[in-house]
Write an enzyme that holds these catalytic residues in place. Structure first.
Site, PDB file in Angstrom:
ATOM      1  N   GLY A 160      14.404   3.746  75.371  1.00  0.00           N
ATOM      2  CA  GLY A 160      14.638   5.124  75.857  1.00  0.00           C
ATOM      3  C   GLY A 160      16.010   5.893  75.227  1.00  0.00           C
ATOM      4  N   GLY A 162      18.689   9.355  75.529  1.00  0.00           N
ATOM      5  CA  GLY A 162      19.330  10.678  76.425  1.00  0.00           C
ATOM      6  C   GLY A 162      19.805  10.232  77.769  1.00  0.00           C
ATOM      7  N   SER A 163      20.087   8.829  78.025  1.00  0.00           N
ATOM      8  CA  SER A 163      20.504   8.503  79.338  1.00  0.00           C
ATOM      9  C   SER A 163      19.204   8.649  80.626  1.00  0.00           C
ATOM     10  CB  SER A 163      21.535   9.292  80.075  1.00  0.00           C
ATOM     11  OG  SER A 163      22.653   9.179  79.320  1.00  0.00           O
ATOM     12  N   GLY A 165      16.415   7.819  82.914  1.00  0.00           N
ATOM     13  CA  GLY A 165      16.180   6.495  83.790  1.00  0.00           C
ATOM     14  C   GLY A 165      17.339   5.615  83.820  1.00  0.00           C
ATOM     15  N   ARG A 285      20.712   6.655  64.399  1.00  0.00           N
ATOM     16  CA  ARG A 285      20.331   8.255  63.904  1.00  0.00           C
ATOM     17  C   ARG A 285      21.565   8.887  64.215  1.00  0.00           C
ATOM     18  NH1 ARG A 285      20.864  10.425  69.134  1.00  0.00           N
ATOM     19  NH2 ARG A 285      20.073   8.882  70.607  1.00  0.00           N
TER      20      ARG A 285
END
Length: 408
Positions: A160, A162-163, A165, A285
């Site tokens: 996942g 972007g924080s 979950g 990235r």
């Protein structure tokens, strides 16, 4: 014979840095083309009159077929992408680059890095400083893992970004609630459900930007209240002693070596704990949001432009041009509701040293918090040669902006 234009392919877009990539590509004489499931969600494409094509970006074959069609009209100079549909887009980009003989990272290294459990294993095996961790597939395994590590723990999807979950679970009740959310159908998994349970590493947060095998920027960040990790402020450069900077640099380069990420950009997140820098996450990235802007303001280094140059096979220039302090303060609602007003933006922008005041949504639209980066609805950016002055400027600008949420 007329020379064909050089196309620069962007897989999906980004409301934070998509525009910067499109503009930088044009400045380098390239023709940017965005391939997206729904190009209309990226309003900057219309504003820039930038070509966009509707494609199923989760299908490698569909992307490859579209690139083959584009190759009949253009010379494809480079390919990159954004995390709008998950970190796996970078593995797809790496495979496309390899298929078309373009510069790019190793696809296998990117895939390993995107799986946080595999990443943890590789770094731990190399002796890198990582939190204690366990992998869990069901609620019983989550409970056992938390007991072995000891509460509080961080519980998050193994795949996942972007924080999303990610939550700090401080007691058994919070642990059960978050596990139910992740496994009970509420969380939108991008892969088969795998949960990472980790030791809560407490301490100041630092963010490292690398390009190739070089550390090019080190910043720090503050977050909103737990149990979530929504950024509140980001500052470049970080306040570190020479020894602290050297330790973070050495661990960062160690990460690149053992994860096979010595090509192109990476973003490494740390917490400085009692045992020094502990690795929170390595992303294969460039960082998103305001970090590229802050790096340019702080160091005079346009990391997006230099990233594109690497992607098209040109030599990049990673030299620092100047030294300033650049700060971004994020706008985050404290409740769910409708954004009713935004006032004072023009007054804030007029403050000397303020670079940008931007809201991502307009009045009348709903704000529904999920405890991740999408909770952020705007930002203010300021810069100054003096850190104390930069902090005063950003606070003054924030005080001039008046916005409100009407709770549901």
């Amino acid at each position: 014979m007329q020379r064909r234009r050089k196309a620069f392919i962007l897989i999906e877009g980004s409301r934070s840095n998509g525009l910067l990539y499109v503009q930088a590509a044009k400045q380098l004489g390239l023709h940017p083309i965005t391939l997206a499931v729904d190009p209309t969600q990226y309003d900057y494409l219309v504003a820039e009159s930038s070509e966009a094509i509707k494609v199923d970006t989760e299908s490698f074959n569909a992307l490859m077929d579209e690139c083959l069609r584009l190759r009949s009209r253009f010379d494809i100079a480079g390919i990159t992408g954004f995390t709008g549909r998950g970190e796996s887009v970078y593995a797809t980009v790496a495979k496309l680059c390899r298929h078309f003989g373009l510069p790019g990272p190793n696809p296998a290294s990117i895939e390993e890095c995107c799986d946080k459990f595999t990443q943890r294993q590789l770094l731990a095996h190399a002796g890198a400083p990582v939190p204690a961790y366990r992998l869990a597939a069901n609620s019983a395994e989550v409970e056992i893992a938390a007991a072995e590590i000891g509460l509080p723990v961080i519980v998050k999807p193994a795949v996942g970004n972007g924080s999303s979950g990610v939550r700090l679970c401080r007691d058994a009740k919070e642990l059960a609630e978050h596990t139910t959310y992740l496994l009970g159908g509420g969380y939108p998994w991008v892969a088969s459900p795998k949960i990472l349970v980790e030791e809560f590493a407490e301490g100041p947060f630092f963010e490292v930007v690398t390009m190739g095998n070089a550390v090019v920027a080190v910043g720090e960040a503050d977050f909103g209240p737990p149990p979530h990790f929504v950024p509140w402020q980001s500052t470049f450069p970080a306040q570190l002693t020479e020894e602290e900077h050297e330790r973070i640099t050495n661990v960062s380069l160690m990460c690149l070596r053992h994860l096979g990420l010595g090509w192109g950009p990476a973003n490494i997140e740390f917490r400085w704990t009692e045992r020094g820098p502990v690795i929170m996450e390595v992303n294969a990235r460039l960082p998103g949001w305001t970090t590229p802007r802050l790096a340019q303001l702080a160091y005079g280094l346009d990391i997006i432009r230099e990233h594109i140059k690497i992607l098209i096979g040109d030599e990049c220039d990673l030299r620092t041009k100047h030294s300033r302090t650049a700060i971004a303060r994020f706008v985050v609602p404290d409740c769910d509701g409708t954004l009713t007003q935004i006032n004072g933006v023009s007054r804030a922008v007029a403050v000397p040293g303020v670079v940008e005041v931007k809201f991502y949504i307009k009045p009348g639209l709903p704000c529904i918090r999920k405890g991740d980066y999408l909770d952020i609805i705007g930002h203010v950016i300021a810069a100054s040669p003096d850190r104390t002055r930069a902090e005063a400027i950003i606070q003054r600008a924030v005080n001039l902006v008046d916005w409100s949420i009407a709770p549901f």
